[in-house]
Design an enzyme around this catalytic site. Structure first.
Site, short mmCIF file in Angstrom:
data_model
loop_
_atom_site.label_atom_id
_atom_site.label_comp_id
_atom_site.label_asym_id
_atom_site.label_seq_id
_atom_site.Cartn_x
_atom_site.Cartn_y
_atom_site.Cartn_z
N HIS A 191 -11.33 -33.52 24.60
CA HIS A 191 -9.55 -33.81 24.79
C HIS A 191 -8.74 -32.55 25.13
CE1 HIS A 191 -10.52 -38.52 23.60
NE2 HIS A 191 -11.51 -37.20 22.28
N ASP B 165 -15.97 -33.57 19.51
CA ASP B 165 -14.90 -34.62 20.16
C ASP B 165 -13.42 -34.23 20.03
OD1 ASP B 165 -13.58 -36.37 19.91
OD2 ASP B 165 -13.62 -37.71 18.18
C1 NCD Z 1 -9.36 -38.59 19.86
C2 NCD Z 1 -8.42 -38.63 20.09
O1 NCD Z 1 -7.81 -37.80 19.76
O2 NCD Z 1 -8.19 -38.23 22.02
N1 NCD Z 1 -9.53 -38.89 17.79
C3 NCD Z 1 -10.61 -39.67 17.21
O3 NCD Z 1 -9.72 -39.36 16.61
N2 NCD Z 1 -11.26 -38.36 18.04
C4 NCD Z 1 -9.83 -40.13 20.02
C5 NCD Z 1 -11.35 -40.33 20.17
O4 NCD Z 1 -12.44 -39.40 20.85
O5 NCD Z 1 -12.33 -41.53 20.04
ZN ZN Z 2 -12.89 -38.00 21.54
ZN ZN Z 3 -13.73 -41.95 20.07
#
Ligand code: NCD
Ligand code: ZN
Ligand code: ZN
Length: 445
Positions: free
Chosen positions: A61, A304
């Site tokens: 992200h 992630d």
């Molecule tokens: C992610 C985010 O902060 O965008 N958060 C998370 O806990 N993994 C969203 C996601 O990947 O589902």
């Molecule tokens: Zn994510």
């Molecule tokens: Zn996710």
């Protein structure tokens, strides 16, 4: 563009490390040779280092735009390069979200010139085939579906709407990536808890159960299989869900280092800071996931990387804490430590971070050290000892569930498109990253 000679690196051929010299030229790998005398404008003496294909992180992200206070294209891709990742796949849950071709174009034009690693963009899954095709034409790498409704584009609990959307994705020939948790069920438990004044981390965890994940994964795999759609399950945490993926043709999955290496005890130390979804699970579940990953049944490692501010993370009421942890600068050190300790083979690490991500996301010139491929290379120092120190992160998210952990092995040099971008945690080069487009999309008609 100047050429780089990587002199006397160890490269992995089959399962063995062997000495070789690598020459990059014009952003590509020009030559890999054991014997030929090679010359470059710049030489990196790589004695004792291991040259790997630049790692690919399929789940990042980068935020930017209205969420630039959490992370920007610069800080996120600097974190990637410093961590050994030369290509990252950005997620669409931004503000504005990547839910239309106009928003994708806008995001791409904002990112241009600001990237220290290559970036491919995932669009949001939509029910409108024309819009998905436009995004595919612009180079979207995949389409993301949040079954937990983190990014509402349509009601995915409506089976017919979801089927329409998957049909539309199938026409583009691009993979669909999935957050496998059922949001309705989670919110039902959350409301019950809140009504009883239950606001602890444990209460939060009890809403994100393993069975909610398994049910969501089973549902989407069933639909994808009936369409023979390429499906990729994000941040998988439960063995039973991995086994379902393995039984489904054209389905793959990823796991994060935090789900592979940490268990519930992390919450005693870090409280809400360690909250992410799906959550870090019990030791039994962690072990099961690790075994499947180390055997290659979980296809890839993805971070992630989900940056938030400390203020958003640290809340008395766990339901109010932002979920997600950064991972770009910890994934390689914590996983390489497992290689050094004999828990994971180097071959498997390369497969999980280079080869299979390139294959799953159709990046045909990446993921391998091969003449003619993109000159995305990471030189790992397999002996360097570090300690995870979030204060040193390039990411704006200066916290980690791995904080304080001792690691062996890290990215000593990161080369992106033939330019040296990072050296031992420091950014030393230009924003050499490019927007990377899918080689797979079917864009005609
Ligand atoms: C992610 C985010 O902060 O965008 N958060 C998370 O806990 N993994 C969203 C996601 O990947 O589902
Ligand atoms: Zn994510
Ligand atoms: Zn996710």
């Amino acid at each position: 563009m100047s050429s780089i000679l990587i002199d006397s690196a160890n490269i992995l051929v089959d399962d063995e490390l062997t000495k070789a010299n690598i020459l990059t030229e014009n952003g590509l790998i020009k030559c890999i040779s054991k014997t030929e005398p090679l010359k470059g404008d710049m030489t990196i003496h790589a004695d004792g280092l291991i040259a790997l294909p630049g790692m690919i992180d399929a789940h990042v992200h980068l935020r930017d735009m209205q969420l630039a206070y959490k992370e920007t294209f610069e800080t996120g891709t600097q974190a990637a390069a410093a961590g050994g990742f030369t290509t990252v796949l950005d997620m669409p849950n931004t503000r504005p979200p990547t839910t239309s071709s106009a928003n994708l174009t806008d995001k791409m034009s904002r990112a241009e010139g600001r990237l220290y690693s290559n970036v491919a963009f995932q669009g949001s899954l939509l029910t409108d085939p024309a819009e998905l095709k436009l995004m595919a034409k612009q180079g979207a790498i995949a389409f993301k579906l949040y079954l937990n409704k983190a990014l509402e584009t349509f009601d995915a609990s409506d089976q017919s709407k979801l089927t329409t959307a998957l049909h539309a994705a199938k026409e583009t020939n691009l993979p669909v990536t999935v957050h496998g948790e059922n949001g309705d069920e989670i919110r039902r438990i959350q409301h019950e808890s809140l009504a009883e004044g239950k606001t602890s981390v444990n209460n939060f965890l009890s809403a994100h159960t393993a069975s909610i994940e398994v049910t969501a994964v089973r549902r989407i795999l069933g639909l994808a299989a009936s369409l023979n759609l390429q499906i990729h399950i994000c941040h998988i945490t439960v063995s039973e869900a991995v086994n379902l993926v393995k039984r489904t043709p054209n389905a793959t999955c990823e796991a994060t280092a935090h789900h592979l290496l940490l268990n519930r005890s992390v919450f005693r130390k870090y409280g809400t800071l360690a909250i992410c979804v799906p959550p870090i699970r019990t030791e039994t579940e962690r072990k099961g996931l690790w075994n499947l990953f180390s055997r290659g049944e979980v296809d890839i490692l993805a971070s992630d990387h989900a940056p938030h501010t400390l203020e958003e993370k640290t809340k008395q009421n766990a339901w109010e804490a932002a979920s997600g942890v950064p991972g770009l600068e910890t994934s390689l050190p914590v996983m390489f430590t497992q290689v050094v300790n004999g828990k994971l083979t180097l071959r498997r690490l390369v497969e999980a971070t280079c080869e299979r991500p390139a294959r799953i996301f159709h990046l045909s010139k990446k993921g391998q050290l091969k003449e003619g491929y993109d000159a995305d290379i990471v030189l790992v120092d397999p002996k360097e000892k570090t300690r995870v120190d979030p204060a040193q992160f390039h990411s704006k998210a200066k916290f980690s569930p791995f904080a304080g952990q001792r690691c062996i092995g890290r990215a000593a040099f990161t080369i992106v498109n033939g330019a040296l971008v990072a050296e031992r945690g420091k950014i030393v080069g230009p924003a050499a990253g490019k927007i990377t487009r899918s080689d797979q999309a079917r864009v005609s008609s």
